[in-house]
Design a protein around this motif. Structure first.
Motif, PDB file in Angstrom:
ATOM      1  N   LYS A  28       0.757  -1.288  -0.014  1.00 38.02           N
ATOM      2  CA  LYS A  28       0.046   0.082   0.038  1.00 38.02           C
ATOM      3  C   LYS A  28       0.894   1.163  -0.152  1.00 38.02           C
ATOM      4  CE  LYS A  28      -1.231   0.032   4.931  1.00 38.02           C
ATOM      5  NZ  LYS A  28      -0.461  -0.806   5.432  1.00 38.02           N
ATOM      6  N   SER A  47       1.166  10.943   9.317  1.00 38.09           N
ATOM      7  CA  SER A  47       0.369  10.412  10.605  1.00 38.09           C
ATOM      8  C   SER A  47       1.578  10.785  11.816  1.00 38.09           C
ATOM      9  CB  SER A  47       0.360   9.026  10.447  1.00 38.09           C
ATOM     10  OG  SER A  47      -0.735   8.776   9.599  1.00 38.09           O
ATOM     11  N   ARG A  51       6.855   4.947  16.747  1.00 38.85           N
ATOM     12  CA  ARG A  51       7.862   4.066  16.480  1.00 38.85           C
ATOM     13  C   ARG A  51       9.276   4.693  16.156  1.00 38.85           C
ATOM     14  NH1 ARG A  51       9.358   4.139  11.078  1.00 38.85           N
ATOM     15  NH2 ARG A  51       7.908   3.705   9.612  1.00 38.85           N
ATOM     16  N   ARG A  54      13.124   5.148  10.584  1.00 40.34           N
ATOM     17  CA  ARG A  54      13.932   4.325   9.729  1.00 40.34           C
ATOM     18  C   ARG A  54      14.887   5.025   8.944  1.00 40.34           C
ATOM     19  NH1 ARG A  54       8.567   1.043   7.577  1.00 40.34           N
ATOM     20  NH2 ARG A  54       8.359  -0.256   9.456  1.00 40.34           N
ATOM     21  N   TYR A  63       6.375  10.617   8.489  1.00 41.49           N
ATOM     22  CA  TYR A  63       5.676  10.396   9.980  1.00 41.49           C
ATOM     23  C   TYR A  63       6.118  11.799  10.517  1.00 41.49           C
ATOM     24  CZ  TYR A  63       4.156   5.703   9.451  1.00 41.49           C
ATOM     25  OH  TYR A  63       3.511   4.319   9.038  1.00 41.49           O
ATOM     26  N   GLU A  82      -8.260  10.120  14.526  1.00 42.68           N
ATOM     27  CA  GLU A  82      -8.218   8.544  15.035  1.00 42.68           C
ATOM     28  C   GLU A  82      -6.795   8.473  15.362  1.00 42.68           C
ATOM     29  OE1 GLU A  82      -6.522   5.829  13.453  1.00 42.68           O
ATOM     30  OE2 GLU A  82      -5.496   7.326  12.256  1.00 42.68           O
ATOM     31  N   TYR A  92      -0.029   4.961  16.493  1.00 43.55           N
ATOM     32  CA  TYR A  92       0.044   5.649  15.424  1.00 43.55           C
ATOM     33  C   TYR A  92      -1.327   6.593  15.238  1.00 43.55           C
ATOM     34  CZ  TYR A  92       3.391   2.323  13.256  1.00 43.55           C
ATOM     35  OH  TYR A  92       4.489   1.613  12.934  1.00 43.55           O
ATOM     36  N   GLY A  93      -1.337   7.755  14.730  1.00 47.31           N
ATOM     37  CA  GLY A  93      -2.598   8.485  14.415  1.00 47.31           C
ATOM     38  C   GLY A  93      -2.599   9.524  13.722  1.00 47.31           C
ATOM     39  N   THR A  94      -3.903  10.112  13.398  1.00 46.58           N
ATOM     40  CA  THR A  94      -3.995  11.125  12.339  1.00 46.58           C
ATOM     41  C   THR A  94      -4.468  12.236  13.228  1.00 46.58           C
ATOM     42  OG1 THR A  94      -4.574   9.517  10.754  1.00 46.58           O
ATOM     43  CG2 THR A  94      -5.363  11.659  10.314  1.00 46.58           C
ATOM     44  N   ASP A 112      -2.561   6.195   4.322  1.00 45.97           N
ATOM     45  CA  ASP A 112      -2.070   5.055   4.303  1.00 45.97           C
ATOM     46  C   ASP A 112      -2.005   4.451   5.762  1.00 45.97           C
ATOM     47  OD1 ASP A 112      -0.187   2.912   4.683  1.00 45.97           O
ATOM     48  OD2 ASP A 112       1.056   3.686   3.455  1.00 45.97           O
ATOM     49  N   ILE A 113      -3.012   3.691   6.358  1.00 49.50           N
ATOM     50  CA  ILE A 113      -3.350   3.536   7.542  1.00 49.50           C
ATOM     51  C   ILE A 113      -3.842   2.187   7.938  1.00 49.50           C
ATOM     52  CG2 ILE A 113      -3.755   5.872   8.254  1.00 49.50           C
ATOM     53  CD1 ILE A 113      -6.539   5.404   8.893  1.00 49.50           C
ATOM     54  N   ASP A 114      -3.601   1.850   9.247  1.00 52.47           N
ATOM     55  CA  ASP A 114      -3.729   0.410   9.298  1.00 52.47           C
ATOM     56  C   ASP A 114      -5.475  -0.026   9.205  1.00 52.47           C
ATOM     57  OD1 ASP A 114      -5.137   1.197  11.998  1.00 52.47           O
ATOM     58  OD2 ASP A 114      -4.771  -0.691  12.654  1.00 52.47           O
ATOM     59  N   ARG A 167       3.893  -8.961  12.625  1.00 46.88           N
ATOM     60  CA  ARG A 167       3.248  -8.509  11.633  1.00 46.88           C
ATOM     61  C   ARG A 167       2.363  -9.556  10.703  1.00 46.88           C
ATOM     62  NH1 ARG A 167       5.610  -2.777   9.913  1.00 46.88           N
ATOM     63  NH2 ARG A 167       6.273  -2.170  11.911  1.00 46.88           N
TER      64      ARG A 167
HETATM   65  P1  5GP Z   1       5.027   1.134   9.506  1.00 46.21           P
HETATM   66  O1  5GP Z   1       5.525   1.359  10.997  1.00 46.21           O
HETATM   67  O2  5GP Z   1       5.095  -0.025   8.677  1.00 46.21           O
HETATM   68  O3  5GP Z   1       5.152   2.336   8.629  1.00 46.21           O
HETATM   69  O4  5GP Z   1       3.403   1.355   9.464  1.00 46.21           O
HETATM   70  C1  5GP Z   1       2.581   0.408  10.238  1.00 46.21           C
HETATM   71  C2  5GP Z   1       1.253   0.353  10.097  1.00 46.21           C
HETATM   72  O5  5GP Z   1       0.737   1.525  10.750  1.00 46.21           O
HETATM   73  C3  5GP Z   1       0.839   0.183   8.980  1.00 46.21           C
HETATM   74  O6  5GP Z   1      -0.306  -0.524   8.592  1.00 46.21           O
HETATM   75  C4  5GP Z   1       0.229   1.839   8.442  1.00 46.21           C
HETATM   76  O7  5GP Z   1      -0.547   2.125   7.534  1.00 46.21           O
HETATM   77  C5  5GP Z   1      -0.385   2.260   9.761  1.00 46.21           C
HETATM   78  N1  5GP Z   1      -0.534   3.665  10.038  1.00 46.21           N
HETATM   79  C6  5GP Z   1       0.317   4.561   9.380  1.00 46.21           C
HETATM   80  N2  5GP Z   1      -0.207   5.710  10.082  1.00 46.21           N
HETATM   81  C7  5GP Z   1      -1.433   5.423  10.838  1.00 46.21           C
HETATM   82  C8  5GP Z   1      -2.487   6.048  11.494  1.00 46.21           C
HETATM   83  O8  5GP Z   1      -2.367   7.326  11.547  1.00 46.21           O
HETATM   84  N3  5GP Z   1      -3.203   5.684  12.080  1.00 46.21           N
HETATM   85  C9  5GP Z   1      -3.446   4.359  12.077  1.00 46.21           C
HETATM   86  N4  5GP Z   1      -4.488   3.662  12.755  1.00 46.21           N
HETATM   87  N5  5GP Z   1      -2.477   3.343  11.536  1.00 46.21           N
HETATM   88  C10 5GP Z   1      -1.513   3.983  10.923  1.00 46.21           C
END
Ligand code: 5GP
Length: 207
Positions: A28, A47, A51, A54, A63, A82, A92-94, A112-114, A167
């Motif tokens: 995604k 978001s 974490r 990287r 982020y 959220e 993680y949050g928006t 791009d969110i969970d 994961r």
């Molecule tokens: P990663 O750590 O691999 O970047 O992301 C881990 C997961 O967190 C991914 O599924 C990503 O889409 C999700 N994610 C990223 N930003 C947000 C957010 O703001 N809210 C939520 N609920 N999930 C998020």
């Protein structure tokens, strides 16, 4: 967890949102980069996360990297539209103000969110959102992608492996939510999936 977005409701009539969800490693993020390069009227919702960063990531672009304290202070102040504990102790949050900023600049939002976060936004904005679930039919393919990505990004191999296994388990659970999305795309061939997503997004934005 969903929070009320009162101020935004007034300007949301014009603004649209495209929610890309799916298991980590489903492709995604690559698809979202493709959409951003194709549609200048789309802007990525950056978001917040607790974490660690990287090596190829930029604060404020990929982020907003926050400490746990800072993240929780934002929760207390109701600053998130959220938020989720996507992995144990990783939040993680928006931000509401991120959504507000993008719509105010007359652009549509790409998330791009969970899966849970995606469904919460869809519930909140049923009339102007399009939720797309990117699915991978094989856990082995998912594993390969996650191993390659995390190997590039982290020196702590033991933690990496635990992280990947977590994961993968989570991916199985997330796949069970696919039917609740507006569109489900099985990502077998990435270039084909990109083409389909471009068509879908195009008719959603211009249609
Ligand atoms: P990663 O750590 O691999 O970047 O992301 C881990 C997961 O967190 C991914 O599924 C990503 O889409 C999700 N994610 C990223 N930003 C947000 C957010 O703001 N809210 C939520 N609920 N999930 C998020």
């Amino acid at each position: 967890m969903i929070l009320t977005i009162t101020k935004l409701d007034k300007i949301m009539k014009k603004g649209k949102m495209i929610i890309l969800s799916g298991p980590s490693g489903s492709g995604k993020t690559t698809i979202s980069h493709c959409l951003l390069s194709k549609f200048p009227e789309l802007e990525f919702s950056v978001s917040c996360t607790t974490r660690s960063i990287r090596h190829n990531e930029i604060h404020g672009k990929d982020y907003y990297f926050l400490s746990i304290n800072s993240f929780f202070s934002k929760i207390k102040k109701y600053q998130f539209a959220e938020w989720e504990e996507v992995y144990p102790n990783l939040f993680y949050g928006t931000l509401k103000k991120e959504i507000f900023k993008i719509w105010k600049s007359n652009k549509h939002i790409l998330f791009d969110i969970d899966v849970k976060g995606g469904l919460n936004l869809k519930k909140k904005y049923p009339n102007n959102s399009l939720s797309i679930f990117i699915m991978v039919n094989s856990i082995n393919i998912l594993k390969k992608r996650l191993v390659i990505r995390d190997h590039k990004n982290c020196e702590d191999c033991e933690n990496n492996e635990k992280n990947i296994n977590y994961r993968l388990n989570k991916a199985e659970e997330e796949n069970s939510y696919a039917k609740l999305f507006d569109i489900v795309l099985l990502n077998i061939d990435l270039s084909q999936t990109k083409k389909k997503v471009i068509q879908i997004v195009s008719s959603f934005i211009y249609g």
